[in-house]
Write a protein that holds these residues in place. Structure first.
Motif, short mmCIF file in Angstrom:
data_model
loop_
_atom_site.label_atom_id
_atom_site.label_comp_id
_atom_site.label_asym_id
_atom_site.label_seq_id
_atom_site.Cartn_x
_atom_site.Cartn_y
_atom_site.Cartn_z
N ILE A 30 1.07 -1.17 -0.07
CA ILE A 30 -0.07 -0.07 0.00
C ILE A 30 0.94 1.28 -0.17
O ILE A 30 1.92 1.29 0.65
CB ILE A 30 -1.24 -0.10 1.13
N GLN A 31 0.42 2.12 -0.77
CA GLN A 31 1.17 3.65 -0.68
C GLN A 31 0.56 4.57 0.53
O GLN A 31 -0.53 4.71 0.17
CB GLN A 31 0.94 4.07 -2.09
N VAL A 32 1.57 5.04 1.10
CA VAL A 32 1.04 6.13 2.26
C VAL A 32 1.94 7.37 1.93
O VAL A 32 3.01 7.43 1.69
CB VAL A 32 1.35 5.46 3.55
N SER A 33 1.11 8.54 1.88
CA SER A 33 1.84 9.76 1.50
C SER A 33 1.87 10.59 2.81
O SER A 33 1.05 10.45 3.69
CB SER A 33 0.77 10.62 0.54
N TYR A 34 3.20 11.16 2.99
CA TYR A 34 3.11 12.02 4.04
C TYR A 34 3.72 13.38 3.61
O TYR A 34 4.03 13.78 2.45
CB TYR A 34 4.53 11.55 4.78
N TRP A 35 3.00 14.55 4.09
CA TRP A 35 3.56 15.87 3.99
C TRP A 35 4.21 16.64 5.02
O TRP A 35 3.52 16.41 6.04
CB TRP A 35 2.04 16.46 3.37
N ASP A 36 5.14 17.37 4.79
CA ASP A 36 5.71 18.17 5.72
C ASP A 36 5.25 19.59 5.71
O ASP A 36 4.05 20.09 4.86
CB ASP A 36 7.32 18.32 5.60
N ALA A 37 5.73 20.64 6.65
CA ALA A 37 5.02 21.98 6.70
C ALA A 37 5.06 22.78 5.42
O ALA A 37 4.61 23.80 5.26
CB ALA A 37 5.67 22.58 8.04
N LEU A 38 6.30 22.35 4.83
CA LEU A 38 6.40 23.15 3.48
C LEU A 38 5.64 22.65 2.15
O LEU A 38 5.65 23.15 1.32
CB LEU A 38 8.03 23.18 3.03
N GLY A 39 5.01 21.59 2.52
CA GLY A 39 4.11 20.94 1.42
C GLY A 39 4.79 19.86 0.68
O GLY A 39 4.05 19.43 -0.42
N ASN A 40 6.08 19.60 1.03
CA ASN A 40 6.73 18.52 0.31
C ASN A 40 6.00 17.12 0.52
O ASN A 40 5.65 16.89 1.72
CB ASN A 40 8.10 18.33 0.71
N GLU A 41 5.87 16.32 -0.44
CA GLU A 41 4.93 14.97 -0.31
C GLU A 41 6.25 14.04 -0.18
O GLU A 41 7.24 14.06 -1.22
CB GLU A 41 4.08 14.81 -1.34
N GLU A 54 0.57 -0.01 13.13
CA GLU A 54 1.96 -0.09 12.92
C GLU A 54 2.77 0.55 11.70
O GLU A 54 3.80 0.73 11.64
CB GLU A 54 2.53 -1.77 12.40
N ILE A 55 1.78 1.35 11.11
CA ILE A 55 2.27 2.31 10.29
C ILE A 55 2.57 3.76 10.79
O ILE A 55 1.52 4.16 11.37
CB ILE A 55 1.19 2.50 8.93
N PRO A 56 3.78 4.06 10.90
CA PRO A 56 3.88 5.48 11.63
C PRO A 56 3.12 6.73 11.07
O PRO A 56 2.59 7.00 9.82
CB PRO A 56 5.29 5.64 11.28
N GLU A 57 2.57 7.59 11.91
CA GLU A 57 1.85 8.70 11.60
C GLU A 57 2.75 9.88 11.32
O GLU A 57 2.41 10.68 10.33
CB GLU A 57 1.12 9.10 12.79
N VAL A 58 4.11 9.93 11.72
CA VAL A 58 4.81 10.84 11.39
C VAL A 58 6.24 10.30 10.94
O VAL A 58 6.84 9.28 11.66
CB VAL A 58 5.20 12.04 12.51
N ILE A 59 6.97 11.00 9.89
CA ILE A 59 8.24 10.53 9.55
C ILE A 59 9.01 11.82 9.34
O ILE A 59 8.43 12.70 9.47
CB ILE A 59 8.29 9.64 8.10
N ASP A 60 10.24 11.54 9.26
CA ASP A 60 11.13 12.71 8.63
C ASP A 60 11.34 12.81 7.42
O ASP A 60 11.35 11.92 6.58
CB ASP A 60 12.79 12.48 9.55
N PRO A 67 9.54 17.16 10.38
CA PRO A 67 8.69 16.21 10.36
C PRO A 67 7.49 16.14 9.22
O PRO A 67 7.09 16.99 9.02
CB PRO A 67 7.98 16.27 11.66
N ALA A 68 7.09 15.01 8.85
CA ALA A 68 6.08 14.84 7.89
C ALA A 68 4.74 13.86 8.26
O ALA A 68 5.07 12.80 8.91
CB ALA A 68 6.54 14.40 6.67
#
Length: 120
Positions: A30-41, A54-60, A67-68
């Motif tokens: 499965i594909q999970v997208s994360y966004w940081d405060a600058l809008g980077n995906e 078990e899928i993290p809510e926040v990553i670097d 943080p994203a």
């Protein structure tokens, strides 16, 4: 003449007849997208059978180092970094001798009051 290992030419090392669909390119993901405060995906892939907790809510975020989070509407805020302080800045923050003596006297007075209440 060079001799290699015991693997048959053209075969993948470690691939066997059982469990091949659970690893590598054949595994369901499965594909999970994360966004940081600058809008980077940032897109990460996880095994499809992995529980959601078990899928993290926040990553670097690798592009910005911030943080994203998984929620695009509410990304984590930018970390507030305090500027580097020089030694002179710390020296300026030091207390004067009078303030230090007053703090010591207050601490000793509190200890005397506590000792007096315990002895009663």
């Amino acid at each position: 003449m060079a001799s290699g290992g015991s693997a048959i030419r053209g075969s993948r090392v470690g691939a066997g007849p059982m469990g091949e669909q659970d690893r590598g390119f054949h595994a369901e993901r499965i594909q999970v997208s994360y966004w940081d405060a600058l809008g980077n995906e940032t897109v990460r892939y996880f095994a499809a059978n992995l529980p959601d907790e078990e899928i993290p809510e926040v990553i670097d975020c690798p592009t910005s180092g911030l943080p994203a989070g998984r929620d695009k509407a509410n990304p984590p805020s930018v970390a507030k970094l305090e500027p580097y302080k020089t030694h002179l800045a710390y020296v300026k923050e030091r207390r004067t001798e009078q303030e230090a003596e007053q703090l010591l006297e207050d601490a000793l007075q509190q200890l005397r009051e506590r000792r007096g209440t315990v002895a009663k």
